[in-house]
Design a protein around this motif. Structure first.
Motif, PDB file in Angstrom:
ATOM      1  N   GLY B 106       0.818  -1.210   0.000  1.00 51.01           N
ATOM      2  CA  GLY B 106       0.000   0.000   0.000  1.00 51.01           C
ATOM      3  C   GLY B 106       0.847   1.254   0.000  1.00 51.01           C
ATOM      4  O   GLY B 106       0.527   2.229  -0.681  1.00 51.01           O
ATOM      5  N   THR B 107       1.953   1.224   0.757  1.00 54.03           N
ATOM      6  CA  THR B 107       2.819   2.401   0.799  1.00 54.03           C
ATOM      7  C   THR B 107       3.424   2.693  -0.560  1.00 54.03           C
ATOM      8  O   THR B 107       3.457   3.840  -1.003  1.00 54.03           O
ATOM      9  CB  THR B 107       3.929   2.170   1.828  1.00 54.03           C
ATOM     10  N   LYS B 108       3.886   1.615  -1.244  1.00 55.72           N
ATOM     11  CA  LYS B 108       4.472   1.839  -2.572  1.00 55.72           C
ATOM     12  C   LYS B 108       3.465   2.482  -3.510  1.00 55.72           C
ATOM     13  O   LYS B 108       3.801   3.328  -4.333  1.00 55.72           O
ATOM     14  CB  LYS B 108       4.930   0.495  -3.155  1.00 55.72           C
ATOM     15  N   LEU B 109       2.207   2.059  -3.365  1.00 55.83           N
ATOM     16  CA  LEU B 109       1.166   2.575  -4.247  1.00 55.83           C
ATOM     17  C   LEU B 109       0.809   4.018  -3.893  1.00 55.83           C
ATOM     18  O   LEU B 109       0.593   4.855  -4.756  1.00 55.83           O
ATOM     19  CB  LEU B 109      -0.064   1.686  -4.108  1.00 55.83           C
ATOM     20  N   ILE B 114       0.245  10.689  -2.526  1.00 56.24           N
ATOM     21  CA  ILE B 114       0.174  11.630  -1.397  1.00 56.24           C
ATOM     22  C   ILE B 114       1.077  12.835  -1.655  1.00 56.24           C
ATOM     23  O   ILE B 114       0.692  13.980  -1.411  1.00 56.24           O
ATOM     24  CB  ILE B 114       0.549  10.922  -0.080  1.00 56.24           C
ATOM     25  N   VAL B 115       2.304  12.561  -2.169  1.00 57.57           N
ATOM     26  CA  VAL B 115       3.210  13.680  -2.450  1.00 57.57           C
ATOM     27  C   VAL B 115       2.600  14.599  -3.499  1.00 57.57           C
ATOM     28  O   VAL B 115       2.640  15.838  -3.386  1.00 57.57           O
ATOM     29  CB  VAL B 115       4.585  13.157  -2.900  1.00 57.57           C
ATOM     30  N   MET B 116       1.959  14.002  -4.525  1.00 57.03           N
ATOM     31  CA  MET B 116       1.337  14.807  -5.574  1.00 57.03           C
ATOM     32  C   MET B 116       0.218  15.666  -4.996  1.00 57.03           C
ATOM     33  O   MET B 116       0.059  16.833  -5.362  1.00 57.03           O
ATOM     34  CB  MET B 116       0.786  13.889  -6.659  1.00 57.03           C
ATOM     35  N   SER B 141       3.670  13.719   5.939  1.00 61.71           N
ATOM     36  CA  SER B 141       2.961  12.486   6.284  1.00 61.71           C
ATOM     37  C   SER B 141       3.286  11.373   5.296  1.00 61.71           C
ATOM     38  O   SER B 141       3.278  10.196   5.665  1.00 61.71           O
ATOM     39  CB  SER B 141       1.461  12.731   6.354  1.00 61.71           C
ATOM     40  N   ALA B 142       3.608  11.715   4.031  1.00 62.42           N
ATOM     41  CA  ALA B 142       4.062  10.688   3.088  1.00 62.42           C
ATOM     42  C   ALA B 142       5.381  10.077   3.562  1.00 62.42           C
ATOM     43  O   ALA B 142       5.569   8.851   3.511  1.00 62.42           O
ATOM     44  CB  ALA B 142       4.228  11.286   1.695  1.00 62.42           C
ATOM     45  N   VAL B 143       6.297  10.941   4.031  1.00 61.55           N
ATOM     46  CA  VAL B 143       7.573  10.436   4.554  1.00 61.55           C
ATOM     47  C   VAL B 143       7.332   9.530   5.764  1.00 61.55           C
ATOM     48  O   VAL B 143       7.965   8.486   5.935  1.00 61.55           O
ATOM     49  CB  VAL B 143       8.509  11.612   4.903  1.00 61.55           C
ATOM     50  N   LEU B 144       6.347   9.946   6.598  1.00 63.91           N
ATOM     51  CA  LEU B 144       6.002   9.149   7.782  1.00 63.91           C
ATOM     52  C   LEU B 144       5.519   7.761   7.388  1.00 63.91           C
ATOM     53  O   LEU B 144       5.880   6.755   8.014  1.00 63.91           O
ATOM     54  CB  LEU B 144       4.910   9.889   8.551  1.00 63.91           C
ATOM     55  N   LEU B 145       4.722   7.698   6.310  1.00 64.94           N
ATOM     56  CA  LEU B 145       4.229   6.402   5.837  1.00 64.94           C
ATOM     57  C   LEU B 145       5.394   5.508   5.414  1.00 64.94           C
ATOM     58  O   LEU B 145       5.404   4.303   5.683  1.00 64.94           O
ATOM     59  CB  LEU B 145       3.272   6.641   4.672  1.00 64.94           C
ATOM     60  N   LEU B 146       6.409   6.126   4.776  1.00 66.75           N
ATOM     61  CA  LEU B 146       7.597   5.354   4.392  1.00 66.75           C
ATOM     62  C   LEU B 146       8.281   4.783   5.623  1.00 66.75           C
ATOM     63  O   LEU B 146       8.697   3.615   5.635  1.00 66.75           O
ATOM     64  CB  LEU B 146       8.571   6.237   3.622  1.00 66.75           C
ATOM     65  N   PHE B 147       8.393   5.615   6.696  1.00 69.73           N
ATOM     66  CA  PHE B 147       9.015   5.127   7.930  1.00 69.73           C
ATOM     67  C   PHE B 147       8.226   3.966   8.514  1.00 69.73           C
ATOM     68  O   PHE B 147       8.788   2.999   9.014  1.00 69.73           O
ATOM     69  CB  PHE B 147       9.081   6.237   8.978  1.00 69.73           C
ATOM     70  N   LEU B 148       6.891   4.062   8.463  1.00 69.87           N
ATOM     71  CA  LEU B 148       6.073   3.024   9.076  1.00 69.87           C
ATOM     72  C   LEU B 148       6.176   1.712   8.314  1.00 69.87           C
ATOM     73  O   LEU B 148       6.158   0.636   8.908  1.00 69.87           O
ATOM     74  CB  LEU B 148       4.603   3.468   9.119  1.00 69.87           C
ATOM     75  N   ASP B 150       8.678   0.577   6.312  1.00 64.02           N
ATOM     76  CA  ASP B 150       9.992  -0.066   6.274  1.00 64.02           C
ATOM     77  C   ASP B 150      10.788   0.401   7.490  1.00 64.02           C
ATOM     78  O   ASP B 150      11.148   1.574   7.577  1.00 64.02           O
ATOM     79  CB  ASP B 150      10.707   0.315   4.975  1.00 64.02           C
ATOM     80  N   VAL B 151      11.036  -0.527   8.434  1.00 66.36           N
ATOM     81  CA  VAL B 151      11.682  -0.113   9.676  1.00 66.36           C
ATOM     82  C   VAL B 151      13.102   0.382   9.457  1.00 66.36           C
ATOM     83  O   VAL B 151      13.626   1.146  10.256  1.00 66.36           O
ATOM     84  CB  VAL B 151      11.696  -1.259  10.705  1.00 66.36           C
ATOM     85  N   ASN B 152      13.728  -0.051   8.366  1.00 61.61           N
ATOM     86  CA  ASN B 152      15.116   0.343   8.151  1.00 61.61           C
ATOM     87  C   ASN B 152      15.253   1.492   7.166  1.00 61.61           C
ATOM     88  O   ASN B 152      16.345   1.814   6.731  1.00 61.61           O
ATOM     89  CB  ASN B 152      15.928  -0.844   7.634  1.00 61.61           C
ATOM     90  N   TYR B 153      14.119   2.130   6.800  1.00 61.38           N
ATOM     91  CA  TYR B 153      14.168   3.184   5.799  1.00 61.38           C
ATOM     92  C   TYR B 153      14.941   4.383   6.336  1.00 61.38           C
ATOM     93  O   TYR B 153      14.763   4.815   7.467  1.00 61.38           O
ATOM     94  CB  TYR B 153      12.746   3.609   5.424  1.00 61.38           C
ATOM     95  N   LYS B 154      15.827   4.897   5.506  1.00 60.98           N
ATOM     96  CA  LYS B 154      16.570   6.101   5.891  1.00 60.98           C
ATOM     97  C   LYS B 154      16.325   7.181   4.861  1.00 60.98           C
ATOM     98  O   LYS B 154      16.408   6.923   3.661  1.00 60.98           O
ATOM     99  CB  LYS B 154      18.063   5.785   5.968  1.00 60.98           C
ATOM    100  N   ILE B 155      16.011   8.402   5.323  1.00 65.13           N
ATOM    101  CA  ILE B 155      15.819   9.469   4.351  1.00 65.13           C
ATOM    102  C   ILE B 155      17.176   9.941   3.858  1.00 65.13           C
ATOM    103  O   ILE B 155      18.200   9.816   4.530  1.00 65.13           O
ATOM    104  CB  ILE B 155      15.017  10.646   4.937  1.00 65.13           C
TER     105      ILE B 155
END
Lengths: 117, 232, 85
Positions: B106-109, B114-116, B141-148, B150-155
């Protein structure tokens, strides 16, 4: 719409009550957030004028008679900035809470007596 | 005990004060003073449909610059206070469980959409409700969804720093351009670009540009606050 | 107009009750969520007060981001409660 002034003032009093009586530091920050919400409600209500519409001029009648038909936009602009600042300040306060917690491993404000004489 | 008494007395005082304030409120029936001026001149002078935007970006642009600085200082404070030290890193390594398949897909989709949507909100700030601050929050909030998801996601800190500092610098530059072109009290004037046709997307002079810069700056700052709060 | 008045009074009662709940309840997570509820109702009241800009900001920042920041802070200070239990 005077009822909203009352709601805002009661929220502010609840917030101050929490601020004065709570021991947990995170709850103190939450109480400040409630005070902020109450204050913002009061401020927006000051700009409300009965029967007038939102300050967005999307029809030609609205553009011509804007001053007679819209609510006061100045408090809205002020509150817009206040909300954004509020969240940043809350984040900063929570950061201080986290740092204090890392030092003493407790959230109770009564444990921090270093400045007490 | 004595503390509780003090608190109660203080609250009673406060209630009395609020009652005084409340009983002196007279309900308004028309705009007055500076608000009337903004409402009458906003559409013809600046070409904006949204009067709140015209106040935030142009009439009180200096205040918004100050607000963005406060936000920047708060984000910097969070980053400085929560910076990771060497000894903490060994301590803080809990078992990291991957999030569920549904959340990841869902996040990938959803993230691009959301950014748009955030970009849509701040580009249309002069036409519809919304603007840089709201759009920035949506992007964060889009960045937050990425964090949620993938636990290892780094900006990408380099990219975020570049976006943030360039949008801040361009914001100030646009303000100074108004000073240079129109004289002493025209900081952040939007007439440095043509006003265009009232009600179109590319109108209202520099307001869409300024609000987009504010939106990018607020979005990256809120995202970096979340990033710093998240690190454990 | 009368219907709107009733809605505002109902939402005001809900806001005040959840604000009191946020201060009284022992569980910190419930407390944070209660403050989020106060913000959410506030954003609906802003909409009825003809302030759509403020309503959007409050819903996105006050009710969304700020609740999450509080939850992250709770997560970081979590082992305090476990020790006290």
């Amino acid at each position: 719409m005077n009822i909203i002034h009352i709601i805002g003032f009661i929220l502010m009093i609840i917030g101050f009550w929490g601020l004065l009586t709570q021991k947990n530091m995170i709850k103190i920050v939450l109480a400040l957030a409630i005070v902020e919400t109450g204050l913002q409600l009061v401020m927006v209500t000051f700009g409300f004028i009965k029967g007038h519409t939102a300050p967005i001029l999307d029809s030609s009648e609205l553009v011509k008679g804007a001053a007679e038909m819209i609510v006061d936009p100045v408090p809205q602009a002020l509150v817009l900035t206040a909300i954004v600042i509020g969240v940043a300040v809350n984040a900063l306060m929570l950061t201080f809470v986290i740092r204090l917690y890392q030092k003493k491993k407790t959230l109770s404000i009564t444990e921090y007596k270093d400045l007490k004489w | 005990m004595i503390k509780k008494l003090f608190a109660a007395v203080l609250l009673v005082f406060m209630a009395v004060m609020f009652y005084q304030l409340y009983s002196n409120i007279t309900e308004k029936s028309e705009l007055s003073g500076v608000a009337r001026g903004y409402a009458e001149r906003g559409a013809s002078e600046l070409g904006t449909q949204n009067i709140v935007t015209s106040i935030v970006v142009t009439y009180r642009g200096l205040d918004t610059l100050g607000e963005v600085s406060v936000l920047f200082i708060a984000a910097t404070g969070v980053a400085v206070l929560l910076r990771r030290r060497k000894e903490d890193e060994e301590y803080a390594a809990p078992s990291k469980r991957q999030s569920s398949e549904i959340l990841q897909t869902g996040t990938k989709l959803l993230t691009p959409i959301i950014v748009m949507f955030g970009v849509y909100i701040f580009i249309n700030g002069h036409l519809s409700p919304g603007g840089g601050f709201q759009g920035g929050a949506v992007i964060a909030s889009a960045v937050l969804l990425l964090f949620l998801s993938d636990v290892n996601y780094k900006i990408n800190h380099g990219l975020f720093n570049i976006i943030e500092s360039f949008s801040g610098a361009f914001y100030v530059l646009i303000g100074i351009l108004g000073l240079l072109l129109f004289g002493a009290n025209n900081f952040l004037d939007n007439r440095i670009l043509p006003l265009g046709e009232f009600g179109m997307l590319l109108s209202a002079g520099a307001i869409p540009v300024i609000y987009s810069l504010v939106g990018l700056k607020v979005g990256t700052e809120l995202a970096s606050i979340i990033d710093n709060m998240k690190k454990d | 107009m009368e219907l709107q008045h009733g809605i505002i009074i109902l939402m005001g009662i809900a806001m005040i009750l959840s604000a009191i709940l946020a201060m009284v309840v022992k569980d910190l997570i419930s407390s944070v969520i209660a403050v989020g509820v106060v913000s959410l109702f506030a954003s609906i009241i802003y909409l009825l007060l003809q302030a759509p800009d403020v309503a959007m900001t409050e819903a996105a920042i006050g009710a969304g981001l700020s609740t999450l920041i509080f939850l992250y802070a709770l997560h970081k200070t979590k082992d305090a409660e476990e020790e006290n239990d």
